[in-house]
Design a protein around this motif. Structure first.
Motif, PDB file in Angstrom:
ATOM      1  N   CYS A 125      42.140  57.275  18.038  1.00 44.99           N
ATOM      2  CA  CYS A 125      42.063  58.492  17.214  1.00 44.99           C
ATOM      3  C   CYS A 125      41.339  59.608  17.965  1.00 44.99           C
ATOM      4  O   CYS A 125      41.754  60.780  17.929  1.00 44.99           O
ATOM      5  CB  CYS A 125      41.345  58.200  15.897  1.00 44.99           C
ATOM      6  N   ILE A 129      43.019  63.212  18.782  1.00 51.11           N
ATOM      7  CA  ILE A 129      42.388  64.439  18.271  1.00 51.11           C
ATOM      8  C   ILE A 129      42.011  65.363  19.426  1.00 51.11           C
ATOM      9  O   ILE A 129      42.315  66.568  19.411  1.00 51.11           O
ATOM     10  CB  ILE A 129      41.141  64.088  17.441  1.00 51.11           C
ATOM     11  N   GLY A 255      36.823  68.215   9.053  1.00 53.64           N
ATOM     12  CA  GLY A 255      37.152  68.012  10.460  1.00 53.64           C
ATOM     13  C   GLY A 255      36.023  68.409  11.381  1.00 53.64           C
ATOM     14  O   GLY A 255      35.767  67.745  12.393  1.00 53.64           O
ATOM     15  N   ALA A 451      43.993  69.665  15.035  1.00 61.30           N
ATOM     16  CA  ALA A 451      43.002  68.700  15.512  1.00 61.30           C
ATOM     17  C   ALA A 451      41.927  68.459  14.457  1.00 61.30           C
ATOM     18  O   ALA A 451      41.479  67.326  14.247  1.00 61.30           O
ATOM     19  CB  ALA A 451      42.373  69.185  16.820  1.00 61.30           C
ATOM     20  N   LEU A 454      43.245  66.181  11.759  1.00 62.43           N
ATOM     21  CA  LEU A 454      43.257  64.785  12.187  1.00 62.43           C
ATOM     22  C   LEU A 454      41.849  64.184  12.146  1.00 62.43           C
ATOM     23  O   LEU A 454      41.663  63.033  11.758  1.00 62.43           O
ATOM     24  CB  LEU A 454      43.835  64.672  13.593  1.00 62.43           C
ATOM     25  N   ALA A 455      40.847  64.964  12.565  1.00 61.50           N
ATOM     26  CA  ALA A 455      39.462  64.480  12.518  1.00 61.50           C
ATOM     27  C   ALA A 455      39.020  64.256  11.077  1.00 61.50           C
ATOM     28  O   ALA A 455      38.326  63.280  10.763  1.00 61.50           O
ATOM     29  CB  ALA A 455      38.532  65.472  13.210  1.00 61.50           C
TER      30      ALA A 455
END
Length: 562
Positions: A125, A129, A255, A451, A454-455
């Motif tokens: 992950c 990211i 995030g 990004a 995703l975080a």
């Protein structure tokens, strides 16, 4: 070369600043993994705060954010609220506890808290990211070099990548930290000087945060003339309206708190208290730019529309043509008149201007002298380089420390071998990022927002539950992370234009920048459900969780007094 030319001053400031960065990287080169990844945990608090700010204020903040605000208007505030609000969560809920745990990387914390299997999932992950984030920096670097040095797009991205690679590989965290302190100084000076000059020029007062409020009525009128929503109208700049504004803000906040390249910064301070104060100084340094960005967006939008008002394709301001040649401005005015302006390529407007150029072009748009234009270019590169270096370090540490050392060759992996693996991982990431940077999926700020989504959907829930809920276990964390990653990345890929998806095709009007908030909720739900249905962590792990939050209580237990 003409000493008054933009090219001369761009070369001058880029060579001067690059020289400073390279010197710092060379003098800070390291040979041990602790220095390479966390600078031996000896970075002073204020310096770490400045480095966090530089790491944080990427090409998206410097180049992209004010450009997004210029066209989105008040709805562009989602980036301001999300990216700064997340630091409050980070400072209060994560940074001190992770620093007390004392590990090098987020996957290492996850591995110790849950299991080595979860560590690998977290490392993957982190790489996904960070790589997504790096693509935005490569794109930003390409914009600078393509316009100000006249390089073709592919050479511009390659040159930026070489510089990033050199000092990231050479200096590790120690070199990157002190380089980023220098880069913060460059980028904030480069951002504020043009902003103050334009503020004086437009409003007669050299404080942008005050002056821009006086031009909003005129700007609203101009935007309506060109078919744009009013700058001050709420929830009109995003197709999803109020719901999407909320989701994007929440996604960026979560995030921010979960980004691995930011969290790793808090392992470099001398104490846990230093980690908390680093977050304070970082917010202070960040606020200098973020409180100025709305003014820069408003001023630039006003000057752009004033220059286009009543103009034809043949008598547009002189700054338009160079950016047209660089591929960031498109003229579609067949009858010569400029009646509509947009930032969307598919809009068919008479004048289409990329968000990504508005900040860099603002000195040209306002007619400021060549040295200020050159300084702005150096600031844009400082923003892109500082963040990209930190991201590459995360990729390196995830590949060498969390995957190679922990899972493949723990006994045979010497420090020299680990560092070699880490630098090879950086090399591979840079090469792949060059190709992605040449064909970016969206504007710089939007790619970076992916990004963050995703975080938010992978790291934030398992970090919070890992610290504050003793019963969160490995199966729950792995299931939650994979659910968040697959759900959010799948939706982001679905919305890419290359698949023919348009904004009105977004499910429930949720943009890809906001899907991370929903992914985070799914991650929380899956992690909690699976953890409750399976065996809880061992007593040892539960005591470790207690110890980072209640150290005095654990000391009393150990002494037999509780």
């Amino acid at each position: 070369m003409d000493l008054n030319s933009m090219e001369f001053w761009t070369f001058f400031f880029l060579i001067l600043t690059f020289g400073i960065y390279m010197t710092i990287a060379w003098r800070s080169r390291v040979k041990e993994t602790k220095e390479f990844y966390v600078a031996s945990q000896g970075v002073p608090t204020i310096a770490n705060g400045a480095a966090v700010a530089a790491d944080w204020m990427s090409a998206a903040s410097f180049i992209g954010m004010a450009g997004m605000i210029a066209f989105l208007g008040s709805d562009g505030s989602v980036y301001l609220m999300g990216w700064t609000g997340g630091y409050v969560l980070l400072a209060l809920l994560l940074a001190p506890y992770l620093r007390k745990w004392g590990k090098f990387t987020v996957p290492e914390f996850v591995g110790d808290r849950y299991s080595d299997t979860v560590r690998v999932v977290a490392a993957v992950c982190a790489i996904v990211i960070s790589f997504t984030y790096v693509v935005g920096q490569m794109t930003g670097g390409g914009v600078v070099f393509a316009r100000f040095l006249g390089l073709e797009a592919h050479w511009a991205v390659i040159v930026a990548a070489v510089v990033i690679f050199f000092y990231a590989v050479l200096g590790g965290m120690k070199g990157i930290t002190y380089t980023q302190v220098a880069q913060y100084s460059v980028l904030i000076v480069a951002y504020l000087i043009p902003a103050v000059a334009v503020s004086q020029q437009v409003g007669g007062f050299p404080v942008p945060q005050v002056t821009y409020g006086t031009i909003l009525a005129e700007l609203d009128g101009l935007r309506e003339d060109f078919g744009l929503d009013r700058f001050t109208e709420a929830f009109s700049g995003r197709d999803g309206g109020q719901l999407d504004v909320f989701l994007v803000t929440l996604s960026l906040m979560l995030g921010t708190a979960g980004l691995p390249h930011v969290i790793i910064r808090f392992y470099t301070t001398k104490t846990v208290r230093g980690a908390r104060f680093s977050a304070f100084w970082a917010l202070f340094f960040i606020s200098l730019l973020y409180l100025t960005a709305p003014a820069v967006g408003a001023f630039t939008n006003l000057n752009l529309l004033q220059g286009a008002q009543g103009a034809t394709a043949d008598d547009l301001p002189a700054w338009i043509q160079p950016w047209t040649d660089a591929g960031y401005v498109t003229l579609n005015a067949d009858d010569g008149a400029i009646d509509s302006v947009s930032n969307v390529a598919a809009s068919g407007a008479d004048l289409i201007v990329s968000n990504d150029i508005l900040v860099l072009a603002s000195p040209e748009i306002s007619g400021l002298p060549a040295p200020i234009i050159g300084l702005m270019a150096a600031g844009g590169m400082a923003a892109a380089l500082s963040t990209a270096a930190g991201l590459l370090l995360v990729i390196s540490s995830a590949a060498s420390h969390d995957i190679y050392y922990r899972m493949i060759s723990r006994e045979a992996a010497s420090e020299k071998t680990q560092m070699l693996v880490g630098r090879l991982a950086m090399t591979a990431a840079v090469i792949i990022a060059i190709f992605a940077g040449l064909n970016p999926p969206a504007f710089v700020a939007q790619v970076v927002a992916f990004a963050f989504g995703l975080a938010a959907s992978t790291f934030f829930p398992i970090l919070i539950l890992g610290i504050f809920w003793k019963k969160a276990n490995a199966k729950g964390a792995a299931s939650g992370m994979l659910t968040g990653l697959i759900f959010s990345s799948g939706y982001m890929i679905y919305t890419l234009e290359l698949f023919g998806t348009q904004a009105n095709d977004h499910l429930f009007n949720v943009s890809p920048e906001g899907i991370g908030a929903i992914g985070a909720v799914l991650n929380f739900a899956v992690t909690i459900t699976v953890s409750n249905l399976t065996r809880p962590p061992s007593e040892e792990v539960q005591e470790m969780v207690e110890s980072i939050r209640y150290p005095a209580q654990q000391q009393l237990k150990a002494a037999g007094k509780l």
